[in-house]
Every structure is written in C-alpha cells, then in structure tokens.
Design a protein around this motif. Structure first.
Motif, PDB file in Angstrom:
ATOM      1  N   UNK A 109      39.834  51.281  88.357  1.00  0.00           N
ATOM      2  CA  UNK A 109      39.161  50.107  88.101  1.00  0.00           C
ATOM      3  C   UNK A 109      37.574  50.204  87.807  1.00  0.00           C
ATOM      4  N   UNK A 110      37.018  51.253  88.179  1.00  0.00           N
ATOM      5  CA  UNK A 110      35.559  51.577  87.935  1.00  0.00           C
ATOM      6  C   UNK A 110      35.350  51.737  86.583  1.00  0.00           C
ATOM      7  N   UNK A 111      36.259  52.042  85.846  1.00  0.00           N
ATOM      8  CA  UNK A 111      36.272  52.281  84.253  1.00  0.00           C
ATOM      9  C   UNK A 111      36.045  51.201  83.440  1.00  0.00           C
ATOM     10  N   UNK A 112      36.470  50.150  84.103  1.00  0.00           N
ATOM     11  CA  UNK A 112      36.291  48.758  83.515  1.00  0.00           C
ATOM     12  C   UNK A 112      34.881  47.987  83.845  1.00  0.00           C
ATOM     13  N   UNK A 113      34.199  48.770  84.491  1.00  0.00           N
ATOM     14  CA  UNK A 113      32.960  48.211  84.800  1.00  0.00           C
ATOM     15  C   UNK A 113      31.734  48.636  83.998  1.00  0.00           C
ATOM     16  N   UNK A 114      30.791  47.870  83.864  1.00  0.00           N
ATOM     17  CA  UNK A 114      29.759  48.276  82.860  1.00  0.00           C
ATOM     18  C   UNK A 114      28.886  49.120  83.420  1.00  0.00           C
ATOM     19  N   UNK A 115      28.594  50.446  82.704  1.00  0.00           N
ATOM     20  CA  UNK A 115      27.871  51.507  83.245  1.00  0.00           C
ATOM     21  C   UNK A 115      26.291  51.108  83.193  1.00  0.00           C
ATOM     22  N   UNK A 116      25.860  49.976  82.348  1.00  0.00           N
ATOM     23  CA  UNK A 116      24.689  49.562  82.583  1.00  0.00           C
ATOM     24  C   UNK A 116      23.970  48.902  83.683  1.00  0.00           C
ATOM     25  N   UNK A 117      24.874  48.498  84.456  1.00  0.00           N
ATOM     26  CA  UNK A 117      24.600  47.622  85.791  1.00  0.00           C
ATOM     27  C   UNK A 117      24.071  48.604  86.791  1.00  0.00           C
ATOM     28  N   UNK A 118      23.212  48.291  87.543  1.00  0.00           N
ATOM     29  CA  UNK A 118      22.531  48.976  88.525  1.00  0.00           C
ATOM     30  C   UNK A 118      23.561  49.690  89.438  1.00  0.00           C
ATOM     31  N   UNK A 119      24.429  48.635  90.061  1.00  0.00           N
ATOM     32  CA  UNK A 119      25.195  49.031  91.161  1.00  0.00           C
ATOM     33  C   UNK A 119      26.154  50.139  90.517  1.00  0.00           C
ATOM     34  N   UNK A 120      26.921  50.036  89.097  1.00  0.00           N
ATOM     35  CA  UNK A 120      27.603  51.169  88.610  1.00  0.00           C
ATOM     36  C   UNK A 120      26.908  52.341  88.605  1.00  0.00           C
ATOM     37  N   UNK A 121      25.824  52.329  87.775  1.00  0.00           N
ATOM     38  CA  UNK A 121      24.965  53.528  87.483  1.00  0.00           C
ATOM     39  C   UNK A 121      24.782  54.233  88.830  1.00  0.00           C
ATOM     40  N   UNK A 122      24.367  53.609  89.944  1.00  0.00           N
ATOM     41  CA  UNK A 122      24.075  54.217  91.201  1.00  0.00           C
ATOM     42  C   UNK A 122      25.330  54.910  91.689  1.00  0.00           C
ATOM     43  N   UNK A 123      26.319  54.266  91.787  1.00  0.00           N
ATOM     44  CA  UNK A 123      27.858  54.604  92.077  1.00  0.00           C
ATOM     45  C   UNK A 123      28.084  55.942  91.498  1.00  0.00           C
TER      46      UNK A 123
END
Length: 866
Positions: free
Chosen positions: A479-493
C-alpha cells in the motif's frame, strides 16, 4: 407486470411533480444532516482488511502487547554534525514532554542517560579501544579547551600545537585536519553561509555517517478523532516547538515527521489537495458530454439535480450502513456519478426519442418508463448484485464500497423513475428537434452483421489471447506504493527503509519468556534472509570486563584534565581579535614557503583568521558558536562515557525493558532483513522464512503479504459470487440461456481485454484501482442488458438507435467521472482513473463492434443454447 408498474410510477410522478420534488428534498436534507453529524473517514490501510484473518489477529496481539509503538509520530532529526543531532534531539524530547495536553509520550529509544554512559560498551571491543585511544591522543587539547571553551581557547590550542611543531615534537601534518576543518568553518561564516564544526569527527579522523547524525524520536500524540486529520495538531505542535528551539537548516538541523500518524494525515491531505482540480475537470467534462448527449439545457438540469440529490442521499445512507468511509469506499462518489448519470441519460435520450415520434410530454415520459423501465430495473439489480457480492469478503475496504455503491444504485434507479420524470415535467424540455440515433452508422452495422462469423471469430481469438496473458497480471501488494512520494512522511519513510539499522521492515516474534528469546534469536539469525536480530539481551554488552578496563585506563588520564578545571573568564571581542591575529601569524611562520598540503592548509587558515579578525563582531560570534557549542557537547559526552559501569538486566532502564518485555513476561525478538532486501519480493521471502519458524510473527512485511493475499482471495470470491448471482438474476428475468450468454459474453471479453492491457502496459492492480473490476462488471452488465432487452423487443438495428447514443454518452460520462481522477497527484487515485479509463474503453469497443454481430440473428420464442 413490471413494465406497466414502472410506467405507472413514472406517470404518477409526472402528475405530482411538486410532491415528488419536495419528498426528494426532504430526504436529501435528512441525509445531509446525518452526514454532517456522523461524517468519518479512515486513511489507515490496515483497517481495509478484516481483523478475523490470522495475520491480523497476530498483528493486533502484538499491538496490544506493545501499545507504545501504536499511533506514533516518528520524528527524524538530522544534524549537520553528530553534536547538533544529539543536542537537538535531547532538547526536542524535553520540550515535547513538557506539553502533556498534546503528547502522551515523547522519547528517544536509543538516547538518554543510560546510552550516554554505556552506549560505548555496546560496540565491539576493538571500537572501544580505538575510541579511547583517540580521546587519549586528544587529551593535550581537551584540557585547555575545557579550561577556556571559547574562540580564544581554540586559537590557544592551535598555537600550542604550532609550538610543538616548531620544537620538533610534532609535525604540521598532524594538525592539518584540524586546520582544514576550522578554516572551512571560518570561510563559511565569512561568506554568510551557515557554519558548522564537529569535534567528534575531528577526533575520530573521519566524517560521521547517518548513524551518528540521525536521531529517531517516538512521539505518541493526543489524537483528535473529531478532526479529519487526527494527528495534524500534534504534528504542527512538534514543528512549532522545533522552530522555537532553532531546529532548522540555517542552524544545521532538519526535522522530518513520518510514522503511522503523519502518513495517515498526509494521505488524506494528498487526496484533498487536488480535489478542486479533479472536481472542476470532472464537472466541466460532464457538462460537455451531457450537452452532446441530450442537446437540451433543461434535460441537463434535470439530470444534474437528480444526480446531486442522489449523491447526497447515498452519502448519508452509506454512513448509516458502514459508519465511516475509507480510502477505497470514497470511490462511491465517481461510481454513483458515472452509473447514476447512466440511468438518467438512458431515460432522457429515450424520452427525447419518444418526443420526436410526436408524443406529448406526459405521454413521452410514460412511454419511456414503460419502454426502458424494465431494462433499467434489471441493470440496477445486476449492478447491485455485483457490488453486494463483496460484502462477505475479508477485504473490508471494497466490502464497504460494495455496500455503499449497491445502496447508491438502488437510490439512483428510484430517482430515475420518480424525481427525474418529475423534474422533466416541471422544466418541460422541448423535444423532437434532433435525431437521437446514429443513422450514419448504418454502413458499419451492415458490415458487422454481414461478416458476423468473422467478427465473432476475431473476438474469440482476441479473448483467448487475453486469457493467455492473465497469469502475468501483476498485483502490487504494497500500500505504500499508492502514496505520494512528494509528501514529507512518505519521503522520510523511504529514507528510513534504506537505513539497515532503522528500517521499519522488521518482523517481531513474541516468545513466552525472556529465557527463550536467545534460542529464537539464534534460529532466526540462521535464516539467509535475516541480517541480524535484536532482543533485550542485545543491550547487555559482551566482554564488559575488557571494555571497562579500557575505559578506566583512559579515565585515569582524562578525568584530571576534564574534572575540577577552573574556567577562564569569557574573552571580550578585543581579546578574540588578538588571538586570531597571533594565531594567523604563527601559522604563516610555521608554514613558511613550503608547498606541501599541510603548509598550504596552514596558510589557508591564516588567511581566514585574518579576515575573521577584520570582520564584524557578529561573524566572529558565529564562528565562536560553531566551535564552542559542539565542544561543550563533546566534553559532556566524554565525561558521561568515562562513567560507564557494569550493565545487567537489572540496570537496564524501565522504558527500554518495556520495549522488549511485556508485563506478563513475554519477550520480543526482532529480525532485520538484509539491507539489499528492499523490494517487495525480497521482503516476502524474508517474512515467509520467519513465519515458517514462528507462525505468529508480526511486522510490516507480513502485513503487506497478508493483505495482498486477502485481497486477491476476496476478489476471486467476489468475482465468482457476483458472476453466479448476476447469471442467476438474468436467468430468472430473461428466462433464456441464450439471452443470458449474449448478455454475459461481452462482459467477460471486456474484462479479459482490460486485464490483458494491464500486462501489456505494465499497469499493476493495487488496493485502489482494483475497484475498476466491479465497476466494469456493473457497467458491462448494464450496457448489455439494454441491448439484449431492446433486441428482444424487436430492435433490429441497435447501432442506429437512440439506445446506442445513450450508451455511448453514458460511457463517456462515466469515463469523464473517473478519468478526472487521473489528474490527481495521489498515485493510488491516479491509477484508479487510469485503469478505469482503459476498462471503459474496452467496454465501449466491445459493445459497439462485437455486440451487433452477436445480435445479428433475430430472437426466437423458444430458442435455447444446448
């Protein structure tokens, strides 16, 4: 009969249009009020899967055992130097702990007094020895710096070193790294750039890596579940606190937030950020397509009002049925718009065709209800069955979507035979001024009918080829692949996932007691997929006697230098200028005219010190701060390190013990994957290997694999159930097996073509876009029911009829509703729009090209397929 009953309902709505409209408005107001009071949405992907599944039970048991890891904000503090990282993390933890109204807990798992004293003991003996040797070598400098922790003191240390070079006790090369580092700091300040310096790097002789400059804080916020983003206030408070503490890039510190709470909050924000663009594009395209379909502003108004009121009713009914929306069930909005407008377009296009034949308003509406009512009812029922087929599955996300969308189809059908004719009666659109069919398609229809066998053979071959590609359909389980990589939380993860020591892709196993943890750790450690394991005993150093002896030996030399030193009074600016100029002169004298790197570095530092002496006082203060603040941190860390003592289970901090040992005595064993095991396939092998030893293990890789398996199983179950239910429904209504086949075969062909396109264009199915499949089934069944019912009623030229116009524009309308999702910056939403456009394209092509060939043979009263 059903036809006459629907016709009578339409006629009654036309006789009492105001009453029907008022009832609809009252129901809409009630739904709106209920929605306002009970609106709730979850962005937690874990809640999309039933808690009855085995892996979810293990996951929930683990969560209950270690609640301190749930609903957390992971604050990642990056410092330009190790000293900045340490100081910033400590200050932020203290500041957050002082805000209990916003934070239930805030801690640094690998920080605090215990690790300050004993962290060195956790390193290999060789590293401990090397660290002590480095500190002992630095002892001649540490003492003077402890006595005069100022820019003057730093210059004094350099002067002392230069005296040693002049006396032959040292070489200029020995202090070249220090000269280069100080020169770089001074040059940055003189150029107006942020200036940073690390004494730890200087003593260690190498630049620190992310292990030394990155600190992880775990913060449990007080969640505000009344808000759409329950943790947003806490996240904002963390950032505000960090700003007040001067934690920003200008001061050498970067703060980023990730973890379950920011991920969920930013997921909702990402979904909402393009709402205006997506909605605007959807509405503009809908208006255009509706106009092309009916060429009547009054019909458009009636369709849009009916759709809008139906959408509000469906929202209220959906909340009443499911209690909340989720990331997938919110797709009921474009589903309802697409399918609801399909019913309305079918009705209005048929109504306009009836008007063209000369019928009056009421007569045309009644004839429309009688003529198309049964097909609409059957289509709505079939779509409902298709959606409700997901209710028994474990994929709660789509099960809730099925419940809401199924209710929506009932509402859409009811409004299409009540509110829509009532609005048409009140608006009284003109009719009969335009041809509603497509007479220009007569040659194409003739070719398709004349070459019926060839068309069907080609369709069969294409279908067989598509089916052959189905084994290569790829499902993206993560499900992480459905999230925007541009947001801080996802980029940090993503950054943490690439960090072998801090990756969230670990798997934990609970054993009955702490005594059994080492054995389990050894079994897991033996697995090729496991990099290393951690238990509570991992925090009890080995070879403590040897390490403590090394530390005591170093302390005997260092403590007299660091303890009991009387500090000199802080220098004024004039004293600092004098020390800078004297040191610059000594550097030039020591370097002479030599051309070796050390001499070049000495002259470089001398030039920087002269410029610094002539610079404004603020510039000197900036350099002093850059040099002195990390010095104070280093000295405190060295003092704490020299106080290391024996570590046992009894001396471990309670917070640390609670992270590895439950209140009832169960112990946690954590397994880490290899650093190169970051792709989904590797993580699946990692989790599968561990589950073979410990079936009750829990962790992110297991959750991803379990969720993927559950979704695939759910869709296979739902597909089989819906296909059987729809087939049974069609058999009961149509009462001819041939007609049932004529209805279902194009649907199956469209589905096969859609999945084959996923293989050819590398469009993986995922948690979000998989809803294209039930939509495809619903629309496909509806379109084909319309044609089969018209064919049974004697329609010999379907491509030229008003029905084709209605179907084409219905498909375009639905494509518009979903195609607008393609504009979203949210990857999951965009993939949903992309796949739905592909599926609708195939559905329309099959309907227009294959359907006429299938219906080329007129129906017979008792014709059956054997």
């Amino acid at each position: 009969m059903a036809v006459s009953r629907i016709g009578r309902i339409v006629a009654a709505s036309c006789r009492l249009p105001v009453t029907v409209l008022l009832v609809a408005l009252l129901l809409t107001a009630a739904a709106l009020l209920y929605t306002a009071r009970h609106f709730a949405i979850t962005t937690d992907t874990a809640e999309l899967i039933s808690t009855e599944l085995t892996y979810r039970q293990h996951e929930l048991a683990y969560d209950a055992a270690f609640p301190q890891f749930q609903d957390v904000i992971v604050a990642v503090v990056e410092g330009a130097t190790p000293e900045l990282a340490d100081a910033s993390a400590s200050r932020l933890v203290e500041a957050l702990q002082a805000q209990p109204a916003l934070f239930r807990a805030a801690r640094q798992p690998d920080g605090g007094a215990f690790f300050a004293r004993n962290g060195l003991l956790l390193l290999p003996t060789a590293r401990v020895q090397a660290t002590m040797e480095q500190l002992v070598r630095a002892q001649p400098f540490l003492g003077p710096l402890a006595a005069d922790p100022s820019l003057r003191g730093v210059m004094g240390v350099i002067g002392t070193a230069l005296q040693g070079v002049e006396g032959g006790q040292a070489r200029l090369d020995d202090i070249a790294p220090a000269m280069a580092a100080i020169a770089g700091t001074a040059e940055a300040a003189l150029a107006g750039r942020p200036a940073f310096f690390s004494w730890r790097d200087l003593i260690a002789g190498s630049a620190a890596g992310s292990r030394e400059t990155r600190r992880i804080l775990l913060v449990q916020p007080v969640m505000d579940y009344a808000a759409l983003q329950p943790g947003a206030a806490a996240s904002a408070a963390i950032r505000d606190t960090a700003r007040r503490l001067g934690m920003d890039p200008a001061h050498g510190v970067t703060l980023r937030l990730t973890g379950p709470v920011p991920l969920a909050d930013e997921e909702f924000a990402t979904l909402a950020q393009d709402a205006e663009l997506v909605t605007g594009a959807m509405v503009a395209a809908l208006l255009l397509v509706l106009w092309l379909a009916v060429r009547s502003v009054r019909c458009m108004v009636a369709i849009l009002v009916t759709t809008l009121l139906g959408l509000v009713m469906t929202t209220g009914a959906g909340l009443l049925a499911t209690g909340r929306f989720n990331l997938i069930s919110v797709a009921f909005i474009p589903l309802f718009v697409g399918l609801g407008i399909d019913f309305a377009i079918q009705f209005c296009v048929r109504y306009l065709a009836e008007r063209r034949l000369g019928s009056g308003l009421h007569g045309a509406l009644a004839a429309t209800g009688s003529g198309i009512g049964r097909a609409l009812a059957l289509a709505a029922a079939a779509i409902c069955v298709g959606f409700f087929a997901f209710l028994p599955t474990s994929f709660i996300g789509v099960a809730e979507l099925g419940a809401i969308a199924g209710l929506g189809m009932i509402i859409a059908f009811a409004l299409s035979i009540t509110l829509l004719p009532a609005l048409l009666t009140l608006l009284h659109p003109a009719g009969g001024r335009a041809e509603m069919g497509y007479a220009a398609l007569a040659p194409i229809e003739a070719v398709l009918r004349g070459n019926r066998r060839a068309v069907l053979v080609v369709a069969a071959l294409v279908g067989a080829g598509s089916v052959a590609l189905l084994p290569w359909v790829r499902f993206d389980f993560n499900p992480l692949n459905l999230r925007s990589e541009a947001v801080e939380s996802m980029a940090t993860l993503r950054i943490l996932m690439a960090d072998p020591d801090r990756t969230p892709n670990t798997v934990s196993v609970l054993v009955p007691s702490l005594e059994q943890a080492p054995a389990m750790a050894r079994r897991l450690q033996a697995l090729p997929a496991v990099s290393h394991t951690v238990t509570l005993d991992s925090f009890i150093p080995d070879q403590q006697a040897e390490k403590l002896a090394l530390i005591r030996d170093a302390a005997a030399l260092l403590e007299p230098t660091l303890e009991g030193v009387e500090r000199l009074p802080p220098p004024d600016d004039a004293a600092q200028i004098d020390s800078l100029r004297r040191t610059a002169a000594a550097l030039r004298q020591g370097a002479g005219q030599a051309g070796d790197p050390a001499a070049v570095t000495a002259r470089r530092l001398a030039a920087a010190l002269d410029q610094l002496a002539a610079a404004p006082p603020a510039t000197r203060a900036a350099v002093a701060t850059a040099l002195v603040e990390p010095l104070g941190i280093l000295l405190e860390q060295v003092r704490a390190m020299l106080e290391a003592g024996p570590v046992s289970r009894q001396t471990l901090p309670p917070e640390l013990v609670a992270d590895w040992l439950t209140a009832d005595g169960r112990a946690r064993v954590e397994a880490f994957p290899h650093s190169d095991a970051s792709d989904d396939a590797s993580l699946q092998r990692f989790s599968t290997a561990i589950q073979a030893i410990a079936p009750d293990a829990a962790g992110t890789p297991i959750s991803i694999k379990g969720a993927g398996d559950a979704i695939v199983t759910a869709f296979l179950q739902a597909a089989l159930l819906s296909a059987l239910a729809i087939t049974l429904l069609l058999a009961l209504v149509l009462r001819r097996s041939r007609d049932v086949l004529l209805t279902m075969l194009p649907v199956l062909l469209s589905a096969a073509l859609t999945l084959a396109s996923c293989v050819v264009f590398d469009l993986p199915l995922n948690f979000a876009n998989i809803i294209a499949l039930p939509l495809l089934l619903g629309i496909g069944v509806a379109f084909n029911i319309y044609f089969v019912m018209a064919w049974r009623a004697g329609e010999a030229h379907p491509l030229q009829s008003s029905l084709t116009r209605a179907v084409v524009f219905s498909a375009l309308t639905t494509a518009t509703a979903f195609g607008a999702l393609w504009l979203s910056s949210h990857p999951g939403t965009a993939s949903m729009g992309r796949l739905l456009m592909v599926s609708l394209g195939w559905e329309l092509l099959v309907t227009l090209l294959v359907r006429p060939a299938l219906l080329a043979v007129p129906p017979t009263e008792h014709q059956e397929v054997v």
